[in-house]
Structures are given as C-alpha cells and as structure tokens.
Design an enzyme around this catalytic site. Structure first.
Site, PDB file in Angstrom:
ATOM      1  N   HIS A 134    -126.187  25.598 -49.581  1.00  0.00           N
ATOM      2  CA  HIS A 134    -125.551  24.570 -50.645  1.00  0.00           C
ATOM      3  C   HIS A 134    -126.530  23.501 -50.815  1.00  0.00           C
ATOM      4  O   HIS A 134    -126.757  22.952 -52.081  1.00  0.00           O
ATOM      5  CB  HIS A 134    -124.168  23.924 -49.949  1.00  0.00           C
ATOM      6  CG  HIS A 134    -123.544  23.171 -51.126  1.00  0.00           C
ATOM      7  ND1 HIS A 134    -123.557  21.818 -51.387  1.00  0.00           N
ATOM      8  CD2 HIS A 134    -122.391  23.840 -51.975  1.00  0.00           C
ATOM      9  CE1 HIS A 134    -122.560  21.264 -52.307  1.00  0.00           C
ATOM     10  NE2 HIS A 134    -121.922  22.468 -52.601  1.00  0.00           N
ATOM     11  N   ASP A 171    -125.970  16.485 -47.916  1.00  0.00           N
ATOM     12  CA  ASP A 171    -125.672  17.822 -47.902  1.00  0.00           C
ATOM     13  C   ASP A 171    -125.831  18.824 -46.594  1.00  0.00           C
ATOM     14  O   ASP A 171    -125.753  18.238 -45.537  1.00  0.00           O
ATOM     15  CB  ASP A 171    -126.259  18.645 -49.037  1.00  0.00           C
ATOM     16  CG  ASP A 171    -125.311  19.395 -49.927  1.00  0.00           C
ATOM     17  OD1 ASP A 171    -125.042  20.536 -49.443  1.00  0.00           O
ATOM     18  OD2 ASP A 171    -124.811  18.973 -51.237  1.00  0.00           O
ATOM     19  N   ASN A 217    -113.489  20.266 -56.941  1.00  0.00           N
ATOM     20  CA  ASN A 217    -113.219  21.236 -57.648  1.00  0.00           C
ATOM     21  C   ASN A 217    -111.687  21.934 -57.287  1.00  0.00           C
ATOM     22  O   ASN A 217    -111.580  23.289 -57.533  1.00  0.00           O
ATOM     23  CB  ASN A 217    -114.168  22.614 -57.083  1.00  0.00           C
ATOM     24  CG  ASN A 217    -115.552  22.170 -56.825  1.00  0.00           C
ATOM     25  OD1 ASN A 217    -115.815  21.687 -58.319  1.00  0.00           O
ATOM     26  ND2 ASN A 217    -116.564  22.231 -56.088  1.00  0.00           N
ATOM     27  N   SER A 254    -120.307  20.360 -57.444  1.00  0.00           N
ATOM     28  CA  SER A 254    -121.694  20.273 -56.833  1.00  0.00           C
ATOM     29  C   SER A 254    -122.929  20.393 -57.326  1.00  0.00           C
ATOM     30  O   SER A 254    -123.936  19.799 -57.184  1.00  0.00           O
ATOM     31  CB  SER A 254    -121.480  21.101 -55.462  1.00  0.00           C
ATOM     32  OG  SER A 254    -120.697  20.668 -54.367  1.00  0.00           O
ATOM     33  N   VAL A 256    -119.093   4.225 -57.583  1.00  0.00           N
ATOM     34  CA  VAL A 256    -119.703   5.629 -57.512  1.00  0.00           C
ATOM     35  C   VAL A 256    -119.886   6.221 -59.085  1.00  0.00           C
ATOM     36  O   VAL A 256    -118.613   6.084 -59.457  1.00  0.00           O
ATOM     37  CB  VAL A 256    -119.307   6.699 -56.390  1.00  0.00           C
ATOM     38  CG1 VAL A 256    -119.654   8.070 -56.594  1.00  0.00           C
ATOM     39  CG2 VAL A 256    -119.500   5.898 -54.884  1.00  0.00           C
TER      40      VAL A 256
END
Length: 644
Positions: free
Chosen positions: A328, A292, A416, A498, A430
């Site tokens: 974030h 991140d 998003n 997220s 994943v």
C-alpha cells in the site's frame, strides 16, 4: 425422589471445581480425579491508553497527583500506580515557540503523551480523578484506507454441517496462455461465499455448499500485480470441468502501452494536467513524508528513496521502513514521486525528498503521533496520510495542530466506507481528499467498473461509489484504476481514496517548490503557509462529476492553475460553475485529453441500464465555508475551517 437422593445425584454429576493455590496453579478437587486442572482465571486484559495533561491545568484534589501537571509528572505518577504499565512516552523532539498546550509552572512541558497499558476500569478511574484536566483515551488501531470487497452485503456464519458439497475449479491465465499464480478468486452468492488462491498451475479450487453453480451471483478475480482485475456478474460456471478466466496485462491498455519499459503517465496525472507542466518542475527542495506501510526500495521507481523511520518496530530496528509487506505504501509513494524518467510510472514530484514512516501493519494512534513528531523534527513540508481511525482522537488532534504550527501540511484520504468522512481527514486542520474515476480508463469487465456511480458528467468523470462524503471534503482526485508501484518491482491498478490523496500530495509538493509566491516562504515554515497552500489547491480545482460539493469539495485540482502557469482558454460547461466555487477571475479551463470517455467509448454509452448521451453538466453550489475556532475542544463533522 428424596432431597438427599437428589443431592447425591447432583454431586455425582457435578463438574470439577477449579482451585488456585498461592503460586497461581489451579487444581481440581474431584475426590480422587486422576489429573489436576491447571491454569489461571480469565480476567480483562490491559489495553493501551494515551494519557496527557490538558491545556487547562490544576490540582487533582486530594489525590497523589502533583499540581499543576507536566508530562513528566504524569509519567512518574502513572509509573507509581499499581496495575498500570507505562509502555512509551512520546515527547517533542523539536521545540516550537508557537505551539504550547499549557506548560506547568514548574517548567515541566505539558506537550507529548504517555502510552500505558491498563484495564478499562482503571482508565475510567483515572479519567474521573483527572476531573477533566487529564486526557485519557484508548489508543485505537488505525486502518489503511484500502477499499474492502463488500459483496455480498451480509455474510452468514451458518456453515452447513451436512448436505452436498462440491469443488469448482477456476484456472487463471495471462493473455499468452501461461498460468498465473497467487491470484485471489472469490465467488459470491449460493449458500456461502468462497475464496481461494491460484497455485503454480494457475488453478484455484473453491468449495461450494450445494451442487448448483447457478446460484453464484458474482465472480471476482484479483491479481497481485501487472494485470487488470476481472469481475463477472451472474457467471456461467461449470462443475464438470475447469473454468477459465484470461486476464489482460496492464501494458496492453492503450494509455499504458509498453509499461514498464516505456515510461507512462497515469490517467489521474493527465486529468490533473501534469502532462502540461514543464519537465523541470520536479519538486526539488521539498520534503514529503508518506505515513503508510513502508516503501519497497527494490522497486525501480522507488530506488532513490533513502530516508525513513519504522515507527512500529522502532525499539528493535527503525531502519526496516523499506520493507513493504502490504504494498500500500509503495503504491501511494509511486504516485507522489516515482523517479525513473524512462521506466515505469511518472510521479508528480520525482525530485522531492521522500521520508517513509512505516506504520502498518499494526499501527495505532500513539504511533501516528510519533510519526508526526518525526515529521516536525525533520522539517517535513507535506505529509500524506492514506489511513483512518474509527473515531476522532483528541491526542492526535493536538499533534496535528502542533504539526501545522510547525509548517507541516497534512493531506488525508477521506475514507472508503461510502459514509461520513473518517478521521483524521475530518479534522479542520487537514486537507481531505475524496475519490473520483473516469470512464474509459479501465476495462469494462474489470472490478473497477463496480465503483461507477450514477453521476457521470459529459467528460466521463464520476464519483467513486466507495468514497466518503460530507462538508469536510476539500477536493477530489483520481482514485479508481490508479496504476502505481508495488513490491518487489511490479505495478498494480488499485482503487481507493488512499490512491486519491497522493495525487494531491504530489501536486502540493510542486506548488511549494515552483509557485513563485512560495519561493520566499519555503523556509518560513508556519501555519499561514499551510493554509495558503491549501487555499491554492482548493482554488485551482474545477467541478467534475454531476455530484454536489459534499462528494467532490471544490473539485479536481488543476496543476497548471495551481502552479500559476499559462493555460489555453477554453469554453467549458464547468467554467460558469467555477465562479460559484470562489475561483479567482481568469481561471483557465482544462482542455480534454486523449483517452477521454467520448473518444474511448463513443458518443453514447450504456452502463448498468442507464444511457448517457448528450449530457449537460449541472450547476453546483459553493460549499459554504465557515470559520471556527482552532482550540480544543473542537467540533468534528462540522464545516471546514477557512484561513482566508
């Protein structure tokens, strides 16, 4: 006019001709012009590309390439080529007996990737010469999956040159009346949207084109930390005097009372029944990587994190992973492993060993590949990826497969954009996480209310309007009004897939550390362990919201079920639907928690013109899982692979 006269007139009006001498200087031949024009011609700039030998190797005909190829041979050939600049070579730092993408007969490994700068034309020539045996792809930029403000849907670029303009003053205060600085204020509607940030006096000065404030359709006030946001549709604003907005502190919300002096558990953790998990279940012995924007160890909830890698700045200082300019990564890390038992927010796995891989701002696919190589080298168990790219990447998929073969479980945010699941969450290797919210867990005048969909179930759960969807979605998790840590030592309520992915990552760490069947498998790192972990998370989930599996997958994971702990049997509307999801017999239901929407908002609720009273949960269908090959090339946007 004669032909000669026309020519003379044209000559007298012509622009200077730019010339370039052997040294690269440009000069203007203007017949006595006072100053030469110097510069260089505009040409295509070089971009970063990823180059690697593919699994099926062979010669490149009459080209200068060696055959068969390994990575070092590719690097040497690229270095010798004109107009190509080799930037980096990412090679395996840990050997995997089970992972191979076709080593050459000369012993030169085909694993890894070369990063080089070249023009698009040069890349096309390289791809053609490779005849399908050489991977050549653009090193695309990645983005943090933070929901962008999308009101209005279309922003015009036609700024008026003339006409009336005015200034609107908006003062932002805390509940104690003190001015709040660094608060972003946005107005939508009118001729053009307008944005400003409050100064030390708490006042934002916004320019409006036109002289009528009644054309404003929305006011959005976004604090940096410690307060709830504010949104007002069709606001009644004055141009004659300052307009005042008073924000509510997070700590005044009933579920967060006393934050941060008193430790609080976020609504998402409670929804996943973390509050029913024994206190000694803390994830010890499990390594979790957060790829991140870094993690601010100045924060009281993140001060016990000691391992990391600044991938973006690795050539200058790889130790700056603990500087998080965006916040974030700190927010995601807090959800997973906030450590202080008496202060701030409770994380899922506070004793897990956290490794921070800083990729933002500026992260690209090549650096994500490098970060995953770090995870393989360090023996990471679970990776949280709250990020995405514009398109799938074959080079990244190869590394994700390599990580899985090393026993690294990758969990990613679905995206998003309210569209198809983004990559890498769309990869069959994943675990993809979509976002849900819950009525009663945020103020109705906050911007979080704008994320509410029309699929609210009888417990108040809804699909977040921004969440991506599709058959690739495995599970859903809380991603609306999630309160967690932000720099330097504050808290903020954010939305996004997220924020949903770290909930599942934290639970996955607890499952690996404390579910009995994984006790002997912690050291047995393998793709089978990864698939079993994903299976446990899926099978622990319960359907929530009234939406279909394309939006929620198997549903919301339940910590007690995932950990194999006893839970009180309840008769819930979702129990009959759980069987449709392939849930094991005897899976226990979830008891409603305090702060549920019925207790918080009453038995009947009116939202956006729709009344929800006495709703019944709808039946749901199994998200038909099919098996597909794990080799490359691979189909993206298809049904998820099943390891069981």
């Amino acid at each position: 006019m004669t032909k000669q006269a026309k020519s003379g007139a044209a000559d007298s009006q012509q622009t200077p001709t730019v010339l370039q001498d052997g040294a690269g200087d440009a000069r203007a031949d203007t017949g006595g012009s006072p100053a030469p024009l110097r510069g260089r011609p505009v040409t295509e700039r070089k971009k970063k590309y990823l180059i690697a030998p593919r699994a099926v190797l062979g010669g490149f005909g009459t080209s200068s390439w060696m055959a068969p190829l390994g990575l070092s041979a590719v690097q040497q050939a690229l270095t010798a080529m004109p107009d190509i600049d080799v930037v980096d070579t990412i090679t395996p730092r840990a050997s995997l007996a089970t992972a191979s993408f076709g080593p050459s007969s000369t012993g030169d490994s085909a694993e890894g990737v070369v990063v080089a700068r070249m023009t698009d034309q040069k890349a096309g020539e390289l791809l053609q010469r490779g005849q399908g045996q050489l991977l050549v792809e653009r090193d695309q930029h990645l983005a943090l999956l933070d929901p962008m403000l999308r009101r209005p849907d279309l922003v015009s670029s036609l700024t008026p040159y003339q006409g009336p303009q005015c200034e609107l003053l908006l003062a932002v205060l805390g509940s104690d009346g003190a001015p709040l600085s660094e608060v972003e204020v946005s107005l939508f509607g009118g001729v053009l949207p307008s944005t400003a940030v409050t100064g030390p006096d708490g006042v934002a000065r916004l320019r409006l084109y036109g002289d009528d404030a009644h054309t404003i359709s929305g006011l959005y006030v976004k604090p940096r930390a410690d307060y709830w946001s504010f949104y007002q549709r069709d606001p009644d604003l004055s141009l004659e005097e300052p307009n005042i907005v008073m924000l509510r502190p997070l700590a005044e919300w009933p579920a967060l009372r006393g934050l941060p002096q008193q430790n609080a558990m976020g609504w998402g953790a409670r929804a996943m029944r973390l509050d029913g998990v024994p206190q000694h279940y803390r994830g010890r012995g499990i390594k979790v990587a957060v790829i991140d924007s870094g993690a601010a160890t100045t924060h009281g909830n993140l001060s016990e994190i000691h391992e990391g890698f600044d991938v973006v700045n690795k050539r200058t200082d790889r130790s700056t992973w603990n500087i998080d300019t965006l916040g974030h990564g700190s927010h995601c890390t807090g959800v997973i492993a906030a450590t202080d038992a008496a202060w701030g927010i409770r994380g899922f796995a506070p004793e897990a060993e956290i490794h921070v891989c800083k990729l933002f701002p500026g992260g690209q696919v090549s650096q994500l590949i490098d970060a995953l190589e770090y995870c393989i080298e360090q023996g990471i168990d679970i990776v949280n990826m709250s990020l995405g790219g514009a398109a799938p990447s074959e080079a990244l998929e190869r590394q994700i497969v390599r990580a899985k073969q090393a026993g690294v479980a990758c969990i990613a945010a679905a995206g998003n954009s309210a569209a198809a699941v983004q990559y890498p969450a769309s990869s069959p290797h994943v675990l993809a996480v979509a976002a849900i919210g819950k009525i009663g867990e945020f103020p109705p005048d906050s911007y979080h209310a704008e994320t509410i969909g029309a699929d609210i179930d009888m417990y108040g759960y809804f699909t977040a309007r921004f969440s991506c969807f599709g058959p690739q979605v495995d599970v859903c998790a809380p991603g609306v009004a999630v309160v967690s840590s932000v720099p330097p030592n504050n808290f903020a309520a954010w939305d996004g897939t997220s924020m949903a992915a770290p909930h599942v990552t934290g639970l996955a760490a607890l499952v690996l550390a404390h579910r009995p069947e994984f006790g002997a498998m912690v050291q047995a790192r393998s793709p089978e362990r990864v698939e079993r972990l994903f299976q446990v998370l899926r099978m622990s989930a319960r359907p929530v919201t009234l939406n279909d599996p394309n939006h929620i997958g198997y549903g919301l994971p339940d910590a007690l079920v995932a950990l194999g702990l006893p839970a009180a049997q309840q008769t819930m509307p979702w129990q009959s639907a759980a069987a449709g999801f392939g849930a094991p017999g005897g899976m226990h239901a979830m008891a409603p928690h305090d702060g549920g929407w019925l207790s918080a908002t009453g038995a009947a609720m009116q939202h956006q013109g729709v009344q929800f009273q006495g709703m019944q949960h709808q039946g749901m269908q199994h998200p038909g899982i099919q098996h597909q090959g794990q080799g490359l090339p691979y189909p993206f946007g298809t049904v998820r692979v099943s390891g069981w």
